[in-house]
Every structure is written in C-alpha cells, then in structure tokens.
Write a protein that holds these residues in place. Sequence first.
Motif, PDB file in Angstrom:
ATOM      1  N   ARG A  72      42.386  39.849  45.704  1.00 15.56           N
ATOM      2  CA  ARG A  72      41.868  39.485  44.369  1.00 15.56           C
ATOM      3  C   ARG A  72      40.703  38.497  44.462  1.00 15.56           C
ATOM      4  O   ARG A  72      39.668  38.664  43.809  1.00 15.56           O
ATOM      5  CB  ARG A  72      42.973  38.867  43.519  1.00 15.56           C
ATOM      6  N   TYR A  73      40.867  37.450  45.262  1.00 14.52           N
ATOM      7  CA  TYR A  73      39.923  36.325  45.213  1.00 14.52           C
ATOM      8  C   TYR A  73      39.076  36.167  46.473  1.00 14.52           C
ATOM      9  O   TYR A  73      38.257  35.252  46.552  1.00 14.52           O
ATOM     10  CB  TYR A  73      40.702  35.024  44.970  1.00 14.52           C
ATOM     11  N   ARG A 194      36.896  41.567  49.806  1.00 13.82           N
ATOM     12  CA  ARG A 194      37.977  41.642  48.824  1.00 13.82           C
ATOM     13  C   ARG A 194      38.151  43.093  48.421  1.00 13.82           C
ATOM     14  O   ARG A 194      37.292  43.940  48.715  1.00 13.82           O
ATOM     15  CB  ARG A 194      37.689  40.771  47.601  1.00 13.82           C
ATOM     16  N   LYS A 198      41.438  44.709  41.814  1.00 18.75           N
ATOM     17  CA  LYS A 198      42.325  43.568  41.977  1.00 18.75           C
ATOM     18  C   LYS A 198      43.784  43.981  41.800  1.00 18.75           C
ATOM     19  O   LYS A 198      44.144  44.536  40.764  1.00 18.75           O
ATOM     20  CB  LYS A 198      41.973  42.479  40.955  1.00 18.75           C
TER      21      LYS A 198
END
Length: 484
Positions: A72-73, A194, A198
């Motif tokens: 996600r980050y 990434r 997400k």
Amino acid sequence: MNLKHQSLSIFALLLLVMGQLLPQIDFSIVNVSLDVMGQTLVTDETGLMLIVAVYALSFATLIATGGRLGERYGRKRLFMLGIVGFCVASAVCGLATNIITMLAGRLLQGVFAALLMPQILATIHATLAGERHSRAVGLYTAIAGLSVAIGQVLGGWLVSADLFGLSWRVAFFVNIPVCLLILAVGYFIIPETRAAHKPEMDLAGITLFALLLLCLLLPVTLGERWPTLWCLLLGLFPIGCGLWGIEKRKEIRGQQPLFPPSLFKTPMVMSGFMAEATVTFTYPGYLFVTALCLQTELHFTPLQSGNSFIALGIMFFVGSLLSRPITQRIGHYWSFVLGVVLSFLGFLLTLGLFWLFGSTLQVWHLVSATGLVGIGNALMLTSAFRIALSHVGKQHASEASSALITVQQACFALGTAFFGAIYAVMLSHGYLVAMATTTGLLCTWLFIIGTLIFFQSPKLSSVQSNGSTKITADVGTGFMPSDT
C-alpha cells in the motif's frame, strides 16, 4: 502486479540481505545466552521462554499486515521504518535490567521485524527478472538456511568474548551499527516499489488471531504460576468461531481476509498447513530445551552452546539444497515423511547422548544428532510449503503465502512455550527426566503427523490440481512472495 521501477543493484541486494539476517538471527542468538541472561534479569525458565516466545508471537501476528502495508505505502518505506524500529527495540533489549523491560523490547523487535521482513523478497520480485532474479532468490534462501547456525555461533562468540564487559547485551547492541549502515546507505540505493492496487487491511482478523494466540500462549507459559490463566482456554472456541465468521463474510463480499475459509477446504492445502505447523511447533521446542539444558544443567558456556548447533545449521542448509531433487524423485509427501524419520532419529539420539554422557557430554558428541535434526527439518519445511502452495488457486496465491507464514511464526511461539513449560515442570525430577518427557512429546507429535501424511500420500498424490497454480516456495525465508 507490481509497478516496475529501477533495477535492484548488487549493493542494494546486499543491504536487503543484511536486513533479512537481523530478525532471523535474533530468533537463535538468544538461545545461547539463556543462562547468563536469566541470572542478570533474575528470571527462571518461564521468563526465558517468554523472551523467545513474545518475539515470535508479535512477529507472527503482524507479518501478513507488514506485507500488505508495504504494498500500500511502499516497500522501501516500510523496510526503513522496520529497520529504525528494530534498532530502537534492540537498544531497549540491550539496556534491559529486568524481565519486563526485556519482554517489552522483544515485543517491539517482533513488531518491527514483521514490518521489514516481507519487503525484502517482495522488492526482489518487483525489481529483478530472469537470471538475476533467480540468483537473488537463491542468495536470499541460502542466507535464510544458514541464519540458524550464524545466530547460534555469533551469539556464542559475542557473549563469551564479553566485549566491553557487556556480556549478553552485546548480542543485541550488535544490531545497532548494522541498522545504521542500512539506513545511511539504503536510503539512496534501495528502489521504492508498491503494488498497483492497494490491498485491504484485515484489522478484525488480525486482532482476533492475536487474541487466539494469547489465549493459548499465556496459560501454557504462566499457568503453573497463575492457575486462573487456564480460564483463558475457554475463550478459544468463541474467538475461533468469531474469526472464522468474520473471515467468511469478508470473502463472500470479495474482500481480502487474512485466512480465506475456502482456502482450507482443499485436502492438499490442509495437509500442507498441518505439516508446516508440525515443523515449526517441534523445531523451536527442540532448540530451546536443548540449549537451556546444555547451559543450565551441563554448564556449557555460551560459545560451547552455540557451537553445538553448527552441524544443525549446516545440515539444514544442505537439506534445503537437496530438497528439490529429492522431491522430484519421491514426491512432496514422501519427502516430508523422510524428514520426519530423520528428525525423529535426531531427537532420540540427542536424548541418548544426554543419557549416555551426562556431565561429560562434549560439543562434538552432538554433531550427529543435531545434524539429523537439521536435514530432517529442512526436508519437512520445504515439503510442507510445496504441499500447501502447489494446490492453491491463483485467486488465493497471496493470501495462502501470508497465511502459511503467519501459521509458521505462530507455531514457533507456541512450540517454544509448550515444550519449554513441559521441561520446566519436569525439571524437579532431574534434567534427564525433563529431557525424556519433552523428547517423548516431540517424537509423539512427529509420529502422529508423519503417519497421517504417510497414509494420505497415495491418495493425495493422485489428485490433479486442476485450476490451480503452483507456487514455488522460497524455503526458510520466513516470507512467501505475494506476486509469483
């Protein structure tokens, strides 16, 4: 799919592997300093087993979350955050003057290890391809296989050397310069990656799973001292049902639960999970009890205790290399059964050596016994991964990998606690009786699971995995790639 960024340089790969060693070595480095650590912190066998188990428990609870947070980050961001936190937690452990502070530090170490560990292999998968990717995964796996031996030997040498008069504390302080080096250099050369989409966070599933583990761990480790804790076992059924219900609803809605219920409806997958749980339940129990007995009862120095497990680490590495050709010849299930037999013999031989030599036991006496356990566990571990993941559908590839690693780390904590508690209870009858009891339980559990796998193998080997994808297990890594 992963978003491709700059390719991973050899220097960045080495930094990632250094980061990989930190949490893996800290599993075993504590085992060789149990006696001196217990004296300094004024704690008994219960406190010592908690020092090992709390780390594994927090690691187990959050490792799947760490993988999803990285997707996600940003994996580099989470890796660096994990390194910073692990550095601080190691300092807390090294400065601890009582068991409470030590347990707090170990809890934090497990939390931040769970943040940094999943990012390493995921970054390799996201930035490399072809031959370079294969070589990087090979290096990663090889280092993981040797981490047990490295941790035991390094820990034994550091504690025995008593650098700067720090005794066992240097085993934690040594993490700090490594962390600072990774932070200073890695910020500039490790690429950020990434996931394109997400993933969702299963906070409810994570919370209930953690409560489930606590309801098992606390009574096992502290039940003798505080009998009321056994009441926590009553919570296992409602919490388990709650976890299953929540995960089932999430899956029906098309969300991403930590443990998709449909995943466990396949007999082959269940067989693999059961096999994996057996390996990671018995293996840490053997390591903890043997190391504790060597130091507290036979008065081995930390260096001698560490050297006693060199053969185990080397043979684990050899077994990891041999597992694929062996599996290709006899299949996953027979390979697992072979590993059970070798580990079974290693456990019994260890007990026999304690019984035969007693206080005259030497490091070299244990080479054959620990070597058998090392190669046996390598075959069991690699086979268990492949049994479980070779029959998983593509839609559950990521969840299956994360769930398997979560079960692995959870059983590591429970195995240490369970066999450590049995040993502590029986110690009043003499260390040989305590060793015989724990060894008997280890062998019984191996026999039960090995027999089940043995009788399942003809049936399961004939089942075709239609509509499934075969996921290659990067064994011994402590994490499975989510994008394979």
